[in-house]
Every structure is written in structure tokens, then in C-alpha cells.
Design an enzyme around this catalytic site. Structure first.
Site, PDB file in Angstrom:
ATOM      1  N   PRO A 286    -126.212  91.796  -8.838  1.00 47.11           N
ATOM      2  CA  PRO A 286    -126.026  92.637 -10.014  1.00 47.11           C
ATOM      3  C   PRO A 286    -126.077  91.871 -11.336  1.00 47.11           C
ATOM      4  O   PRO A 286    -125.579  90.754 -11.436  1.00 47.11           O
ATOM      5  CB  PRO A 286    -124.641  93.251  -9.805  1.00 47.11           C
ATOM      6  CG  PRO A 286    -123.958  92.364  -8.829  1.00 47.11           C
ATOM      7  CD  PRO A 286    -125.042  91.817  -7.945  1.00 47.11           C
ATOM      8  N   ASN A 287    -126.703  92.509 -12.294  1.00 45.90           N
ATOM      9  CA  ASN A 287    -126.815  92.037 -13.684  1.00 45.90           C
ATOM     10  C   ASN A 287    -127.780  90.866 -13.862  1.00 45.90           C
ATOM     11  O   ASN A 287    -128.045  90.463 -14.996  1.00 45.90           O
ATOM     12  CB  ASN A 287    -125.433  91.681 -14.269  1.00 45.90           C
ATOM     13  CG  ASN A 287    -124.540  92.895 -14.362  1.00 45.90           C
ATOM     14  OD1 ASN A 287    -124.943  93.901 -14.921  1.00 45.90           O
ATOM     15  ND2 ASN A 287    -123.352  92.830 -13.788  1.00 45.90           N
TER      16      ASN A 287
ATOM     17  N   ARG B 112    -128.760  88.696 -21.314  1.00 45.99           N
ATOM     18  CA  ARG B 112    -127.345  88.606 -20.961  1.00 45.99           C
ATOM     19  C   ARG B 112    -126.778  87.214 -21.258  1.00 45.99           C
ATOM     20  O   ARG B 112    -127.216  86.226 -20.650  1.00 45.99           O
ATOM     21  CB  ARG B 112    -127.238  88.872 -19.450  1.00 45.99           C
ATOM     22  CG  ARG B 112    -125.862  88.773 -18.885  1.00 45.99           C
ATOM     23  CD  ARG B 112    -125.900  88.800 -17.364  1.00 45.99           C
ATOM     24  NE  ARG B 112    -124.553  88.752 -16.841  1.00 45.99           N
ATOM     25  CZ  ARG B 112    -124.262  88.409 -15.602  1.00 45.99           C
ATOM     26  NH1 ARG B 112    -125.228  88.114 -14.742  1.00 45.99           N
ATOM     27  NH2 ARG B 112    -123.013  88.382 -15.213  1.00 45.99           N
TER      28      ARG B 112
ATOM     29  N   TYR C 270    -126.072  81.797 -19.311  1.00 44.71           N
ATOM     30  CA  TYR C 270    -127.066  81.972 -18.244  1.00 44.71           C
ATOM     31  C   TYR C 270    -128.474  81.528 -18.630  1.00 44.71           C
ATOM     32  O   TYR C 270    -129.384  81.615 -17.802  1.00 44.71           O
ATOM     33  CB  TYR C 270    -127.083  83.434 -17.794  1.00 44.71           C
ATOM     34  CG  TYR C 270    -125.758  83.884 -17.196  1.00 44.71           C
ATOM     35  CD1 TYR C 270    -125.255  83.273 -16.045  1.00 44.71           C
ATOM     36  CD2 TYR C 270    -125.000  84.893 -17.782  1.00 44.71           C
ATOM     37  CE1 TYR C 270    -124.042  83.664 -15.493  1.00 44.71           C
ATOM     38  CE2 TYR C 270    -123.785  85.292 -17.232  1.00 44.71           C
ATOM     39  CZ  TYR C 270    -123.314  84.668 -16.088  1.00 44.71           C
ATOM     40  OH  TYR C 270    -122.111  85.055 -15.544  1.00 44.71           O
TER      41      TYR C 270
ATOM     42  N   ASN D 209    -128.322  84.487  -5.145  1.00 45.36           N
ATOM     43  CA  ASN D 209    -127.317  84.480  -6.203  1.00 45.36           C
ATOM     44  C   ASN D 209    -126.679  85.865  -6.148  1.00 45.36           C
ATOM     45  O   ASN D 209    -127.281  86.840  -6.626  1.00 45.36           O
ATOM     46  CB  ASN D 209    -127.943  84.223  -7.574  1.00 45.36           C
ATOM     47  CG  ASN D 209    -126.884  84.187  -8.665  1.00 45.36           C
ATOM     48  OD1 ASN D 209    -125.744  84.601  -8.453  1.00 45.36           O
ATOM     49  ND2 ASN D 209    -127.250  83.690  -9.829  1.00 45.36           N
TER      50      ASN D 209
ATOM     51  N   ALA E 146    -121.694  88.918  -9.339  1.00 49.23           N
ATOM     52  CA  ALA E 146    -120.253  89.188  -9.236  1.00 49.23           C
ATOM     53  C   ALA E 146    -119.815  89.524  -7.807  1.00 49.23           C
ATOM     54  O   ALA E 146    -118.639  89.364  -7.469  1.00 49.23           O
ATOM     55  CB  ALA E 146    -119.871  90.322 -10.183  1.00 49.23           C
TER      56      ALA E 146
ATOM     57  N   GLU F  61    -126.462  79.433  -1.361  1.00 51.27           N
ATOM     58  CA  GLU F  61    -125.865  80.214  -2.459  1.00 51.27           C
ATOM     59  C   GLU F  61    -126.125  79.469  -3.764  1.00 51.27           C
ATOM     60  O   GLU F  61    -125.876  78.259  -3.848  1.00 51.27           O
ATOM     61  CB  GLU F  61    -124.361  80.323  -2.193  1.00 51.27           C
ATOM     62  CG  GLU F  61    -123.564  81.003  -3.289  1.00 51.27           C
ATOM     63  CD  GLU F  61    -122.049  80.943  -2.994  1.00 51.27           C
ATOM     64  OE1 GLU F  61    -121.642  80.517  -1.886  1.00 51.27           O
ATOM     65  OE2 GLU F  61    -121.281  81.297  -3.910  1.00 51.27           O
TER      66      GLU F  61
ATOM     67  N   HIS G 243    -125.712  79.609  -8.106  1.00 51.33           N
ATOM     68  CA  HIS G 243    -125.208  80.209  -9.346  1.00 51.33           C
ATOM     69  C   HIS G 243    -125.782  79.439 -10.522  1.00 51.33           C
ATOM     70  O   HIS G 243    -125.821  78.200 -10.497  1.00 51.33           O
ATOM     71  CB  HIS G 243    -123.677  80.146  -9.411  1.00 51.33           C
ATOM     72  CG  HIS G 243    -123.038  80.886  -8.281  1.00 51.33           C
ATOM     73  ND1 HIS G 243    -122.944  82.251  -8.251  1.00 51.33           N
ATOM     74  CD2 HIS G 243    -122.512  80.435  -7.117  1.00 51.33           C
ATOM     75  CE1 HIS G 243    -122.373  82.613  -7.119  1.00 51.33           C
ATOM     76  NE2 HIS G 243    -122.110  81.539  -6.403  1.00 51.33           N
TER      77      HIS G 243
ATOM     78  N   ARG H 168    -115.144  78.138 -15.045  1.00 54.07           N
ATOM     79  CA  ARG H 168    -114.990  79.427 -15.726  1.00 54.07           C
ATOM     80  C   ARG H 168    -113.673  80.104 -15.300  1.00 54.07           C
ATOM     81  O   ARG H 168    -112.767  79.440 -14.819  1.00 54.07           O
ATOM     82  CB  ARG H 168    -116.229  80.286 -15.435  1.00 54.07           C
ATOM     83  CG  ARG H 168    -117.525  79.591 -15.913  1.00 54.07           C
ATOM     84  CD  ARG H 168    -118.730  80.451 -15.683  1.00 54.07           C
ATOM     85  NE  ARG H 168    -118.643  81.678 -16.484  1.00 54.07           N
ATOM     86  CZ  ARG H 168    -119.423  82.754 -16.263  1.00 54.07           C
ATOM     87  NH1 ARG H 168    -120.329  82.730 -15.302  1.00 54.07           N
ATOM     88  NH2 ARG H 168    -119.279  83.830 -17.022  1.00 54.07           N
TER      89      ARG H 168
END
Ligand code: DQA
Length: 144
Positions: free
Chosen positions: A11-12, A19, A24, A75, A78, A99, A101, A108
Site C-alpha cells: 500500500p501507498n 509521497r 522515500y 516491500n 505498512a 523483504e 524497505h 523511525r
């Protein structure tokens, strides 16, 4: 035969470029996917890219990878921090997973420090921006 890798973005991540560029980066998802596909060509890996904002759709892509792909780079966005369903889907198919990111989730907010995907992943790359996706592919080229 070339290895087949499924690149999944959650998502996103379709909003990349717009964004939070300070977190990012300014590249779009299409830019990143093209780079990963090109990296794949140089490594003898055929890359297929999918993105979804819907948890169940990501679960379905993971299930459908069985028999069609040799490994998955994901990725999960969330859903990394919330999705038992994605964790279970990876356990069900048993394919090698890396995985990725873009940001370093450990520098964070505390809610980003836990991943439901990491326990079922062969490896985790975070904090290296779009380079992380290409490194994941290079790792798979050695491991597959
Ligand atoms: C992310 C990190 C997640 O915490 C966040 O929800 C994302 C992107 C990353 O690539 O850094 O959507 O997975």
C-alpha cells in the site's frame, strides 16, 4: 531457464515520487520497477512486478506465485507491521522471500520496528532506498 522473480509492492507505494520524498526518494514506482527489470535482465532473472493497496490481493499474489515464480521480493509497506495474513501466506507457499524497505524502519517510529514478514524472509534490506530492490535481486541471483 531464467529464474522468475515476483516483485510485490504494498500500500501507498504507487504514490512514490509524490509521497514524502525526503523519506522515500523522488523516483516513481514505475522508475524503480524498470530498474529492477533491467537488473534482472543482466542477471538472467525474469522479473514480474505487481502493486496493490489491498491486503487480500497481496495474499492472492503470494499464493499464485507457487509454481509460477522461484522467489519473491516484497516491500509490504505498512502491512509489514500489521499483517498476519501476509506472514501466513509466505509460510504456506514456502518460497524464498526478501523483504525490502526504502527507509530504515529502525530509525523511525516505534510502530515500524516490528515486522511480521521478517521471520519468514530469507533476508531483509532496509534504508538503502531503491538500491535495496536491486540488491535483493543480486542476492537471489547467487542463492537461487
Ligand atoms: C516502507 C516502510 C513502512 O513503514 C511504510 O509503512 C511504507 C514504506 C519503506 O519502504 O520504507 O509504506 O515499507
Amino acid at each position: 531457464m531464467a529464474h522468475r522473480v515476483l516483485l510485490l509492492n504494498g500500500p501507498n507505494l504507487n504514490m512514490l515520487g509524490i509521497r514524502e520524498p525526503a523519506t522515500y526518494g523522488s523516483q516513481t514506482l514505475a522508475d524503480i520497477e524498470k530498474q529492477v527489470i533491467d537488473e534482472g535482465k543482466s542477471l538472467g532473472i525474469e522479473v514480474t512486478c505487481k502493486q496493490s493497496n489491498i491486503e487480500g490481493e497481496l495474499v492472492t499474489y503470494i499464493q499464485q506465485a507457487l509454481g509460477n515464480f522461484d522467489a519473491i521480493v516484497i516491500n509490504p509497506g505498512a502491512y509489514t507491521h500489521t499483517s498476519v495474513a501476509i506472514h501466513d501466506a509466505f509460510r504456506a507457499v514456502g518460497l524464498p522471500v526478501i523483504e525490502v524497505h526504502l527507509s530504515n524502519i529502525y530509525t523511525r517510529e516505534a510502530f515500524r520496528h516490528h515486522s511480521y514478514v521478517s521471520p519468514v524472509a530469507m533476508g531483509v534490506i532496509c534504508g538503502l532506498g531503491a538500491t535495496g530492490y536491486r540488491l535483493a535481486l543480486r542476492a537471489l541471483a547467487e542463492k537461487l
